[in-house]
Design a protein around this motif. Sequence first.
Motif, mmCIF file in Angstrom:
data_model
loop_
_atom_site.group_PDB
_atom_site.id
_atom_site.type_symbol
_atom_site.label_atom_id
_atom_site.label_comp_id
_atom_site.label_asym_id
_atom_site.label_seq_id
_atom_site.Cartn_x
_atom_site.Cartn_y
_atom_site.Cartn_z
ATOM 1 N N VAL A 1 0.705 -1.320 -0.044
ATOM 2 C CA VAL A 1 -0.072 0.066 0.134
ATOM 3 C C VAL A 1 1.039 1.209 0.055
ATOM 4 C CG1 VAL A 1 -1.606 1.532 1.297
ATOM 5 C CG2 VAL A 1 -1.928 -1.096 1.139
ATOM 6 N N TYR A 2 1.737 1.422 0.806
ATOM 7 C CA TYR A 2 2.838 2.486 1.003
ATOM 8 C C TYR A 2 3.700 2.569 -0.178
ATOM 9 C CZ TYR A 2 1.517 2.981 5.781
ATOM 10 O OH TYR A 2 0.966 3.061 6.948
ATOM 11 N N ASP A 3 4.127 1.330 -0.676
ATOM 12 C CA ASP A 3 5.116 1.287 -2.010
ATOM 13 C C ASP A 3 4.409 1.973 -2.927
ATOM 14 O OD1 ASP A 3 7.629 0.653 -2.767
ATOM 15 O OD2 ASP A 3 6.897 -0.836 -4.015
ATOM 16 N N ALA A 4 2.970 1.519 -3.374
ATOM 17 C CA ALA A 4 2.581 1.929 -4.522
ATOM 18 C C ALA A 4 2.194 3.272 -4.513
ATOM 19 C CB ALA A 4 1.149 1.283 -4.446
ATOM 20 N N PHE A 5 2.310 4.082 -3.518
ATOM 21 C CA PHE A 5 2.496 5.632 -3.607
ATOM 22 C C PHE A 5 3.897 6.121 -3.387
ATOM 23 C CE2 PHE A 5 -1.890 4.431 -2.091
ATOM 24 C CZ PHE A 5 -2.527 4.906 -2.975
ATOM 25 N N GLY A 6 4.723 5.307 -3.688
ATOM 26 C CA GLY A 6 6.312 6.048 -3.868
ATOM 27 C C GLY A 6 6.775 6.488 -2.254
ATOM 28 N N LEU A 7 5.951 5.689 -0.911
ATOM 29 C CA LEU A 7 6.429 6.083 0.111
ATOM 30 C C LEU A 7 7.569 5.506 0.666
ATOM 31 C CD1 LEU A 7 2.580 6.754 1.232
ATOM 32 C CD2 LEU A 7 4.588 8.364 1.645
ATOM 33 N N LEU A 8 8.050 4.331 0.152
ATOM 34 C CA LEU A 8 9.299 3.639 0.736
ATOM 35 C C LEU A 8 10.385 4.109 0.199
ATOM 36 C CD1 LEU A 8 7.912 0.022 0.977
ATOM 37 C CD2 LEU A 8 7.458 1.783 2.459
ATOM 38 N N HIS A 9 11.404 4.701 0.726
ATOM 39 C CA HIS A 9 12.695 4.913 0.086
ATOM 40 C C HIS A 9 13.786 4.909 1.356
ATOM 41 C CE1 HIS A 9 11.913 8.904 1.294
ATOM 42 N NE2 HIS A 9 10.911 9.074 0.589
ATOM 43 N N ARG A 10 14.889 5.412 1.030
ATOM 44 C CA ARG A 10 16.034 5.258 2.298
ATOM 45 C C ARG A 10 15.630 6.285 3.235
ATOM 46 N NH1 ARG A 10 20.965 3.427 2.405
ATOM 47 N NH2 ARG A 10 21.568 5.106 3.934
ATOM 48 N N GLU B 1 7.156 -8.888 2.061
ATOM 49 C CA GLU B 1 7.260 -7.428 2.780
ATOM 50 C C GLU B 1 8.528 -7.145 3.253
ATOM 51 O OE1 GLU B 1 3.210 -8.173 4.859
ATOM 52 O OE2 GLU B 1 3.083 -5.980 4.505
ATOM 53 N N TRP B 2 9.163 -8.027 4.208
ATOM 54 C CA TRP B 2 10.314 -7.732 4.421
ATOM 55 C C TRP B 2 11.584 -7.582 3.392
ATOM 56 C CZ3 TRP B 2 11.873 -6.380 9.200
ATOM 57 C CH2 TRP B 2 11.277 -6.815 10.344
ATOM 58 N N ALA B 3 11.207 -8.412 2.474
ATOM 59 C CA ALA B 3 12.179 -8.020 1.190
ATOM 60 C C ALA B 3 11.970 -6.899 0.429
ATOM 61 C CB ALA B 3 11.872 -9.433 0.187
ATOM 62 N N LEU B 4 10.878 -6.342 0.343
ATOM 63 C CA LEU B 4 10.446 -5.045 -0.215
ATOM 64 C C LEU B 4 11.088 -3.880 0.413
ATOM 65 C CD1 LEU B 4 9.029 -3.503 -2.469
ATOM 66 C CD2 LEU B 4 6.917 -3.568 -1.232
ATOM 67 N N ILE B 5 10.872 -4.038 1.854
ATOM 68 C CA ILE B 5 11.464 -2.804 2.792
ATOM 69 C C ILE B 5 13.075 -2.940 2.469
ATOM 70 C CG2 ILE B 5 11.995 -2.259 5.194
ATOM 71 C CD1 ILE B 5 9.009 -3.385 5.674
ATOM 72 N N ALA B 6 13.698 -4.237 2.278
ATOM 73 C CA ALA B 6 14.938 -4.296 2.245
ATOM 74 C C ALA B 6 15.549 -3.502 0.891
ATOM 75 C CB ALA B 6 15.752 -5.632 2.333
ATOM 76 N N LYS B 7 14.761 -3.783 -0.191
ATOM 77 C CA LYS B 7 14.779 -3.623 -1.440
ATOM 78 C C LYS B 7 14.990 -2.023 -1.550
ATOM 79 C CE LYS B 7 13.537 -4.099 -6.061
ATOM 80 N NZ LYS B 7 12.165 -4.715 -6.822
ATOM 81 N N ARG B 8 13.977 -1.388 -0.754
ATOM 82 C CA ARG B 8 13.848 0.124 -0.842
ATOM 83 C C ARG B 8 14.636 0.832 0.157
ATOM 84 N NH1 ARG B 8 11.663 -0.781 -5.102
ATOM 85 N NH2 ARG B 8 9.502 -1.085 -5.472
ATOM 86 N N GLN B 9 15.623 -0.083 1.062
ATOM 87 C CA GLN B 9 16.399 0.559 1.994
ATOM 88 C C GLN B 9 15.714 1.413 3.077
ATOM 89 O OE1 GLN B 9 19.432 1.902 -1.183
ATOM 90 N NE2 GLN B 9 20.779 0.973 0.183
ATOM 91 N N SER B 10 14.601 1.053 3.392
ATOM 92 C CA SER B 10 13.797 2.084 4.223
ATOM 93 C C SER B 10 14.253 1.259 5.802
ATOM 94 C CB SER B 10 12.515 1.867 4.058
ATOM 95 O OG SER B 10 11.762 2.348 2.849
ATOM 96 N N VAL B 11 13.874 2.215 6.863
ATOM 97 C CA VAL B 11 14.326 1.861 8.146
ATOM 98 C C VAL B 11 13.344 1.251 8.923
ATOM 99 C CG1 VAL B 11 15.238 2.843 9.990
ATOM 100 C CG2 VAL B 11 16.096 3.794 7.973
ATOM 101 N N VAL B 12 13.442 0.221 9.497
ATOM 102 C CA VAL B 12 12.460 -0.349 10.252
ATOM 103 C C VAL B 12 12.832 -0.055 11.564
ATOM 104 C CG1 VAL B 12 11.436 -2.728 10.992
ATOM 105 C CG2 VAL B 12 11.809 -2.290 8.984
#
Length: 404
Positions: free
Chosen positions: A227-236, A250-261
């Motif tokens: 949902v967040y990724d589709a709006f471009g909200l996931l980045h470094r 979802e973990w893989a996508l967050i890792a790919k976007r280099q976002s912070v958990v």
Amino acid sequence: VLIQGRLLIDAERLPEPGWLRVEGKRISEMGQGEPPGKPDAGAADVLISPGFIDAHLHFPQFPIVGSDGLTLLDWLRHVVFPAEETWADPIIAERQARAAVQRLLRSGTLGCAAFLTSHATALAAASRALEDVPLRTIAGRVLMDREGPDALLQAPTPSFFDLPESAPARLSVAVTPRFAVSCSADALRFAGEVGRDAWVQTHLAENLAEVELVRCLFPDAPDYTTVYDAFGLLHRQTLLAHCVHLAEDEWALIAKRQSVVVHCPQANTFLQSGLFDLDQAREHDVRLALGSDIGAGCDAAMPRIARSMIDVAKLRRSTVAPKAHVPTPAEAWTLTTRGNAEALGFDDAGRLEIGAAADLLLLRPPLEIDEYLISRLLHTWEDDFIVGRLIAGRWLDSQIGPRS
Ligand code: GUN
Ligand code: ZN
């Protein structure tokens, strides 16, 4: 200023007796052994540490800390939203923002990422609270346009996240959609557009009822993270609080976007949200930070949050995940300083080195200096271990150093 003390440069090693010199806002010199002159502050038995950084909290939620009995969605409705509504009065907002800043400083937090409220005046309140204290802060006016009380719902306008012109230099803005439950697709689209090259902070997959509600509200999305990724909200520069209930993809996508958990262990226990899966974060090499999540977390002191991280990992290991990694005290301590500083882009903070920001704590804990020092600091933390706070080279208070 010349400060004597044992330097907590690396939590894995015993801090050696030494000294450092502060010029202006930075550390200009450091050394081991006897200081080269009469120290202005510190002592042989003082520890010098970088200040703590809190990667996720809510300034308006200090008054409701400790309100137990509910899980996330009911707690938001019955406890959090009424508290946030009080920020409609700019005087109350400013008073509470000042109190929040003081509370953080008391516990040695010298930098943070904070949610405010949705009110147009929230950023001005935070700005004024930070005028006299250069606490490094990433803060956001909360975007929410549904599933909350009318008094808090606002449709975004082009200037929604603008900082007041008088904002202090150490305050930066984060685009802060509360979470997918309280943001329509239009609101998330707006957040994605203005947040493309900016700090973004939100909540993700904290609680199962929330995850289910997001599934109903965004039936076409394969999962919450998308949902967040589709709006471009996931980045470094994206900070994702909680992430307790994520699928492997979802973990893989967050890792790919280099976002912070941002792991908020105390909050997850308090609201019965679940056990954070640190192993998934490690296996996917996701960037990790640590947050108090005040008011769902009850301690402002980051060493106590680090302790909660260890406690949660131990509980998981002793019950559902016998192979779970339990962070060492040194790992957990490092996260509260350098780790969180790196996650929030405070590249010159959270460390003791020449050129680093003079955002420092002087500690005098009643503890033996041996291999368990960091472990005992963390597991027995009291704010009165702190005997001096230096922020941007300025003493905030100190029993042993000069005031300026
Ligand atoms: N999810 C959406 N808003 C909030 C909040 O204020 N606190 C916590 N813990 N989770 C949230
Ligand atoms: Zn939160």
